[in-house]
Design an enzyme around this catalytic site. Structure first.
Site, PDB file in Angstrom:
ATOM      1  N   CYS A  38      25.377 -14.342 -59.804  1.00  0.00           N
ATOM      2  CA  CYS A  38      25.394 -13.147 -60.120  1.00  0.00           C
ATOM      3  C   CYS A  38      24.110 -12.461 -60.080  1.00  0.00           C
ATOM      4  O   CYS A  38      23.015 -12.974 -60.577  1.00  0.00           O
ATOM      5  CB  CYS A  38      25.920 -13.093 -61.731  1.00  0.00           C
ATOM      6  SG  CYS A  38      25.775 -11.263 -62.493  1.00  0.00           S
ATOM      7  N   CYS A  58      22.435 -11.171 -63.335  1.00  0.00           N
ATOM      8  CA  CYS A  58      21.858 -12.299 -64.041  1.00  0.00           C
ATOM      9  C   CYS A  58      20.397 -12.647 -63.631  1.00  0.00           C
ATOM     10  O   CYS A  58      19.480 -12.879 -64.332  1.00  0.00           O
ATOM     11  CB  CYS A  58      22.717 -13.339 -64.171  1.00  0.00           C
ATOM     12  SG  CYS A  58      24.274 -13.415 -65.125  1.00  0.00           S
ATOM     13  N   HIS A  86      25.993 -12.616 -69.598  1.00  0.00           N
ATOM     14  CA  HIS A  86      26.953 -12.056 -68.563  1.00  0.00           C
ATOM     15  C   HIS A  86      28.316 -11.798 -69.011  1.00  0.00           C
ATOM     16  O   HIS A  86      29.103 -12.727 -69.800  1.00  0.00           O
ATOM     17  CB  HIS A  86      27.181 -13.511 -67.493  1.00  0.00           C
ATOM     18  CG  HIS A  86      27.714 -13.287 -66.348  1.00  0.00           C
ATOM     19  ND1 HIS A  86      27.433 -12.436 -65.264  1.00  0.00           N
ATOM     20  CD2 HIS A  86      29.206 -13.586 -66.018  1.00  0.00           C
ATOM     21  CE1 HIS A  86      28.380 -12.479 -64.447  1.00  0.00           C
ATOM     22  NE2 HIS A  86      29.506 -12.912 -64.787  1.00  0.00           N
ATOM     23  N   ASN A 122      31.868   1.685 -64.484  1.00  0.00           N
ATOM     24  CA  ASN A 122      32.934   1.451 -63.837  1.00  0.00           C
ATOM     25  C   ASN A 122      33.739   0.073 -64.150  1.00  0.00           C
ATOM     26  O   ASN A 122      32.869  -0.925 -64.364  1.00  0.00           O
ATOM     27  CB  ASN A 122      32.695   1.408 -62.215  1.00  0.00           C
ATOM     28  CG  ASN A 122      32.085   2.669 -61.724  1.00  0.00           C
ATOM     29  OD1 ASN A 122      32.634   3.876 -62.264  1.00  0.00           O
ATOM     30  ND2 ASN A 122      30.822   2.729 -60.741  1.00  0.00           N
ATOM     31  N   GLY A 145      35.757   1.355 -58.503  1.00  0.00           N
ATOM     32  CA  GLY A 145      34.870   1.239 -57.536  1.00  0.00           C
ATOM     33  C   GLY A 145      33.811   0.062 -58.005  1.00  0.00           C
ATOM     34  O   GLY A 145      32.545   0.111 -57.569  1.00  0.00           O
ATOM     35  N   HIS A 161      29.076  -7.781 -63.400  1.00  0.00           N
ATOM     36  CA  HIS A 161      28.425  -7.834 -64.744  1.00  0.00           C
ATOM     37  C   HIS A 161      28.095  -6.696 -65.238  1.00  0.00           C
ATOM     38  O   HIS A 161      27.443  -5.645 -64.431  1.00  0.00           O
ATOM     39  CB  HIS A 161      26.916  -8.610 -64.431  1.00  0.00           C
ATOM     40  CG  HIS A 161      25.923  -8.833 -65.379  1.00  0.00           C
ATOM     41  ND1 HIS A 161      25.269  -9.860 -65.368  1.00  0.00           N
ATOM     42  CD2 HIS A 161      25.518  -8.087 -66.269  1.00  0.00           C
ATOM     43  CE1 HIS A 161      24.338 -10.001 -66.551  1.00  0.00           C
ATOM     44  NE2 HIS A 161      24.752  -8.655 -66.923  1.00  0.00           N
ATOM     45  N   HIS A 169      27.339  -3.003 -66.290  1.00  0.00           N
ATOM     46  CA  HIS A 169      26.133  -2.151 -66.242  1.00  0.00           C
ATOM     47  C   HIS A 169      26.773  -0.760 -66.633  1.00  0.00           C
ATOM     48  O   HIS A 169      27.591  -0.265 -66.170  1.00  0.00           O
ATOM     49  CB  HIS A 169      25.797  -2.210 -65.011  1.00  0.00           C
ATOM     50  CG  HIS A 169      26.579  -2.241 -63.890  1.00  0.00           C
ATOM     51  ND1 HIS A 169      27.322  -3.411 -63.474  1.00  0.00           N
ATOM     52  CD2 HIS A 169      27.129  -1.075 -62.896  1.00  0.00           C
ATOM     53  CE1 HIS A 169      28.276  -2.754 -62.447  1.00  0.00           C
ATOM     54  NE2 HIS A 169      27.951  -1.548 -62.168  1.00  0.00           N
ATOM     55  N   HIS A 213      25.863   3.134 -66.003  1.00  0.00           N
ATOM     56  CA  HIS A 213      24.981   3.862 -65.186  1.00  0.00           C
ATOM     57  C   HIS A 213      24.601   5.057 -66.095  1.00  0.00           C
ATOM     58  O   HIS A 213      25.261   5.749 -66.720  1.00  0.00           O
ATOM     59  CB  HIS A 213      26.016   4.495 -63.974  1.00  0.00           C
ATOM     60  CG  HIS A 213      26.425   3.469 -62.947  1.00  0.00           C
ATOM     61  ND1 HIS A 213      25.799   3.291 -61.897  1.00  0.00           N
ATOM     62  CD2 HIS A 213      27.342   2.682 -63.025  1.00  0.00           C
ATOM     63  CE1 HIS A 213      26.714   2.526 -61.005  1.00  0.00           C
ATOM     64  NE2 HIS A 213      27.587   2.160 -61.842  1.00  0.00           N
TER      65      HIS A 213
HETATM   66  P1  DGP Z   1      29.058  -0.470 -59.779  1.00  0.00           P
HETATM   67  O1  DGP Z   1      30.007   0.323 -58.570  1.00  0.00           O
HETATM   68  O2  DGP Z   1      29.511   0.238 -61.053  1.00  0.00           O
HETATM   69  O3  DGP Z   1      29.310  -2.132 -59.567  1.00  0.00           O
HETATM   70  O4  DGP Z   1      27.551  -0.045 -59.275  1.00  0.00           O
HETATM   71  C1  DGP Z   1      26.612  -1.089 -58.854  1.00  0.00           C
HETATM   72  C2  DGP Z   1      25.407  -0.412 -58.715  1.00  0.00           C
HETATM   73  O5  DGP Z   1      24.452  -1.583 -58.600  1.00  0.00           O
HETATM   74  C3  DGP Z   1      25.420   0.353 -57.430  1.00  0.00           C
HETATM   75  O6  DGP Z   1      25.149   1.536 -57.743  1.00  0.00           O
HETATM   76  C4  DGP Z   1      24.331  -0.453 -56.713  1.00  0.00           C
HETATM   77  C5  DGP Z   1      23.579  -1.264 -57.602  1.00  0.00           C
HETATM   78  N1  DGP Z   1      22.952  -2.290 -57.326  1.00  0.00           N
HETATM   79  C6  DGP Z   1      23.398  -3.408 -56.547  1.00  0.00           C
HETATM   80  N2  DGP Z   1      22.698  -4.479 -56.395  1.00  0.00           N
HETATM   81  C7  DGP Z   1      21.433  -4.087 -56.737  1.00  0.00           C
HETATM   82  C8  DGP Z   1      20.301  -4.639 -56.850  1.00  0.00           C
HETATM   83  O7  DGP Z   1      19.926  -5.727 -56.462  1.00  0.00           O
HETATM   84  N3  DGP Z   1      19.107  -4.030 -57.564  1.00  0.00           N
HETATM   85  C9  DGP Z   1      19.280  -2.558 -58.033  1.00  0.00           C
HETATM   86  N4  DGP Z   1      18.258  -2.140 -58.667  1.00  0.00           N
HETATM   87  N5  DGP Z   1      20.755  -2.237 -58.068  1.00  0.00           N
HETATM   88  C10 DGP Z   1      21.462  -2.686 -57.290  1.00  0.00           C
END
Ligand code: DGP
Length: 115
Positions: free
Chosen positions: A5, A8, A47, A88, A94, A99, A101, A103
Site C-alpha cells: 500500500c 502505508c 490501513h 471517494n 473513482g 487506503h 484518504h 481530500h
Molecule cells: P482517489 O481517486 O480518491 O483514490 O485519490 C487518490 C489520490 O492520491 C490522487 O488524487 C493522487 C494521489 N496520489 C496517488 N499516489 C500518490 C503519491 O504517491 N503521493 C501523493 N502525494 N499523492 C498520491
C-alpha cells in the site's frame, strides 16, 4: 501496515513525503496530482481500504481527520471562501488508492454536482 500500500509507505516514512501535519494516527500531505490550488490528502496511519469499511472504533479517528482538515484549511487561508472535503469510495467514485484518504480541496470556485 499493508506491504503493497503506497499510503502505508508514505505514512510510515518509507516513501519520503513532506507532511503538513503528523500525529500518532494521522498524516497530511499534498496530492501528487492537484485538482485545485489547495489539494491536501489526510490519511490515517491505520490501513483501512475503504470508507465503507470503517468500524465503530474508527469514529473518533474520522472525526479527528475532519478536525485536522479544518485546521489545515485555516492554514491555507481558504476558511472564509470555502472548501470541499471528499472521500471517494469504490470504483464508481473513482477511488484509486485503497487506503482511506480525505481530500481537502480549495482555492478556487467549484461546481456542483461534481463530475
Ligand atoms: P482517489 O481517486 O480518491 O483514490 O485519490 C487518490 C489520490 O492520491 C490522487 O488524487 C493522487 C494521489 N496520489 C496517488 N499516489 C500518490 C503519491 O504517491 N503521493 C501523493 N502525494 N499523492 C498520491
Amino acid at each position: 501496515m499493508e506491504k503493497d500500500c503506497i499510503f502505508c509507505k508514505i505514512a510510515s516514512g518509507e516513501i519520503g513525503t513532506e507532511f503538513l501535519y503528523e500525529s500518532d494516527d494521522i498524516v497530511a500531505f499534498r496530492d501528487l496530482n492537484p485538482q485545485a490550488p489547495t489539494h491536501i490528502l489526510l490519511i490515517p496511519k491505520k490501513h483501512i481500504p475503504k470508507i465503507s469499511e470503517i468500524k465503530k472504533e474508527d469514529e473518533a479517528l474520522i472525526g479527528k481527520m475532519i478536525d485536522v482538515a479544518n485546521l489545515l484549511a485555516a492554514k491555507e487561508n481558504i476558511l472564509e471562501n470555502g472548501y470541499r472535503m471528499v472521500f471517494n469510495c469504490g470504483k464508481d467514485a473513482g477511488q484509486e488508492v485503497f487506503h482511506i484518504h480525505l481530500h481537502l480541496l480549495g482555492g478556487r470556485k467549484m461546481i456542483w454536482p461534481p463530475g
